[in-house]
Design a protein around this motif. Structure first.
Motif, PDB file in Angstrom:
ATOM      1  N   THR A  65      -3.622 -44.937 -15.909  1.00  0.00           N
ATOM      2  CA  THR A  65      -4.449 -45.984 -15.329  1.00  0.00           C
ATOM      3  C   THR A  65      -5.394 -46.521 -16.390  1.00  0.00           C
ATOM      4  O   THR A  65      -5.793 -45.802 -17.304  1.00  0.00           O
ATOM      5  CB  THR A  65      -5.275 -45.437 -14.153  1.00  0.00           C
ATOM      6  N   PHE A  66      -5.743 -47.784 -16.283  1.00  0.00           N
ATOM      7  CA  PHE A  66      -6.663 -48.366 -17.239  1.00  0.00           C
ATOM      8  C   PHE A  66      -8.086 -48.266 -16.708  1.00  0.00           C
ATOM      9  O   PHE A  66      -8.739 -49.264 -16.434  1.00  0.00           O
ATOM     10  CB  PHE A  66      -6.278 -49.811 -17.560  1.00  0.00           C
ATOM     11  N   ASP A  67      -8.544 -47.017 -16.571  1.00  0.00           N
ATOM     12  CA  ASP A  67      -9.922 -46.796 -16.186  1.00  0.00           C
ATOM     13  C   ASP A  67     -10.806 -46.892 -17.433  1.00  0.00           C
ATOM     14  O   ASP A  67     -10.317 -47.049 -18.553  1.00  0.00           O
ATOM     15  CB  ASP A  67     -10.084 -45.456 -15.462  1.00  0.00           C
ATOM     16  N   LEU A  68     -12.098 -46.810 -17.233  1.00  0.00           N
ATOM     17  CA  LEU A  68     -13.042 -46.979 -18.332  1.00  0.00           C
ATOM     18  C   LEU A  68     -12.813 -45.963 -19.455  1.00  0.00           C
ATOM     19  O   LEU A  68     -12.851 -46.309 -20.640  1.00  0.00           O
ATOM     20  CB  LEU A  68     -14.477 -46.885 -17.813  1.00  0.00           C
ATOM     21  N   ALA A  69     -12.543 -44.721 -19.099  1.00  0.00           N
ATOM     22  CA  ALA A  69     -12.324 -43.682 -20.105  1.00  0.00           C
ATOM     23  C   ALA A  69     -11.120 -44.012 -20.985  1.00  0.00           C
ATOM     24  O   ALA A  69     -11.171 -43.823 -22.214  1.00  0.00           O
ATOM     25  CB  ALA A  69     -12.134 -42.326 -19.437  1.00  0.00           C
ATOM     26  N   ASN A  70     -10.041 -44.494 -20.406  1.00  0.00           N
ATOM     27  CA  ASN A  70      -8.869 -44.852 -21.197  1.00  0.00           C
ATOM     28  C   ASN A  70      -9.130 -46.058 -22.085  1.00  0.00           C
ATOM     29  O   ASN A  70      -8.685 -46.098 -23.234  1.00  0.00           O
ATOM     30  CB  ASN A  70      -7.663 -45.111 -20.290  1.00  0.00           C
ATOM     31  N   VAL A  71      -9.854 -47.036 -21.574  1.00  0.00           N
ATOM     32  CA  VAL A  71     -10.182 -48.217 -22.381  1.00  0.00           C
ATOM     33  C   VAL A  71     -11.045 -47.810 -23.564  1.00  0.00           C
ATOM     34  O   VAL A  71     -10.801 -48.220 -24.714  1.00  0.00           O
ATOM     35  CB  VAL A  71     -10.869 -49.294 -21.517  1.00  0.00           C
ATOM     36  N   ILE A  72     -12.041 -46.958 -23.329  1.00  0.00           N
ATOM     37  CA  ILE A  72     -12.910 -46.485 -24.413  1.00  0.00           C
ATOM     38  C   ILE A  72     -12.098 -45.680 -25.428  1.00  0.00           C
ATOM     39  O   ILE A  72     -12.275 -45.820 -26.641  1.00  0.00           O
ATOM     40  CB  ILE A  72     -14.087 -45.676 -23.837  1.00  0.00           C
ATOM     41  N   GLY A  73     -11.196 -44.845 -24.948  1.00  0.00           N
ATOM     42  CA  GLY A  73     -10.334 -44.082 -25.851  1.00  0.00           C
ATOM     43  C   GLY A  73      -9.434 -44.971 -26.685  1.00  0.00           C
ATOM     44  O   GLY A  73      -9.230 -44.723 -27.876  1.00  0.00           O
ATOM     45  N   HIS A 117     -10.242 -37.240 -19.355  1.00  0.00           N
ATOM     46  CA  HIS A 117      -8.814 -36.907 -19.356  1.00  0.00           C
ATOM     47  C   HIS A 117      -8.590 -35.818 -20.413  1.00  0.00           C
ATOM     48  O   HIS A 117      -8.191 -36.096 -21.536  1.00  0.00           O
ATOM     49  CB  HIS A 117      -7.971 -38.143 -19.662  1.00  0.00           C
ATOM     50  N   PHE A 118      -8.869 -34.583 -20.038  1.00  0.00           N
ATOM     51  CA  PHE A 118      -8.913 -33.465 -20.982  1.00  0.00           C
ATOM     52  C   PHE A 118      -7.552 -33.113 -21.567  1.00  0.00           C
ATOM     53  O   PHE A 118      -6.543 -33.088 -20.862  1.00  0.00           O
ATOM     54  CB  PHE A 118      -9.500 -32.231 -20.296  1.00  0.00           C
ATOM     55  N   ASN A 119      -7.577 -32.842 -22.881  1.00  0.00           N
ATOM     56  CA  ASN A 119      -6.423 -32.332 -23.605  1.00  0.00           C
ATOM     57  C   ASN A 119      -6.977 -31.504 -24.759  1.00  0.00           C
ATOM     58  O   ASN A 119      -7.630 -32.037 -25.648  1.00  0.00           O
ATOM     59  CB  ASN A 119      -5.570 -33.489 -24.127  1.00  0.00           C
ATOM     60  N   MET A 120      -6.761 -30.193 -24.730  1.00  0.00           N
ATOM     61  CA  MET A 120      -7.381 -29.289 -25.706  1.00  0.00           C
ATOM     62  C   MET A 120      -7.007 -29.615 -27.149  1.00  0.00           C
ATOM     63  O   MET A 120      -7.852 -29.621 -28.034  1.00  0.00           O
ATOM     64  CB  MET A 120      -7.011 -27.832 -25.388  1.00  0.00           C
TER      65      MET A 120
END
Length: 83
Positions: free
Chosen positions: A2-10, A53-56
């Protein structure tokens, strides 16, 4: 995805890091402050994205990337280097 704010910032963070990499390979004279600042801001933006959207593996990479950029930026600022 999804193109939520966190993905756009990333994505913006990723773009800044790619720009820094391209700049380092194309510039005749490298501005170390600009180069490290782009990498630092890019990695911090990606770290924000990873808190949602966590990824270690990505988190570990971005922490190291940010630390390297901070060290490089501090070194460049200390020396007053722009090129």
């Amino acid at each position: 995805m999804t193109f939520d704010l966190a993905n756009v910032i990333g994505l913006i963070g990723s773009a800044l890091m790619v720009i820094a990499y391209a700049y380092s390979n194309m510039a005749k004279i490298l501005n170390f402050i600009l180069f490290n600042l782009l990498n630092l801001i890019g990695s911090l933006l990606l770290l924000y994205s990873l808190t949602v959207h966590f990824n270690m593996a990505s988190l570990a990479l971005e922490v190291v990337w940010a630390l390297i950029a901070l060290i490089g930026l501090a070194k460049a600022l200390r020396k007053g280097e722009t090129s």
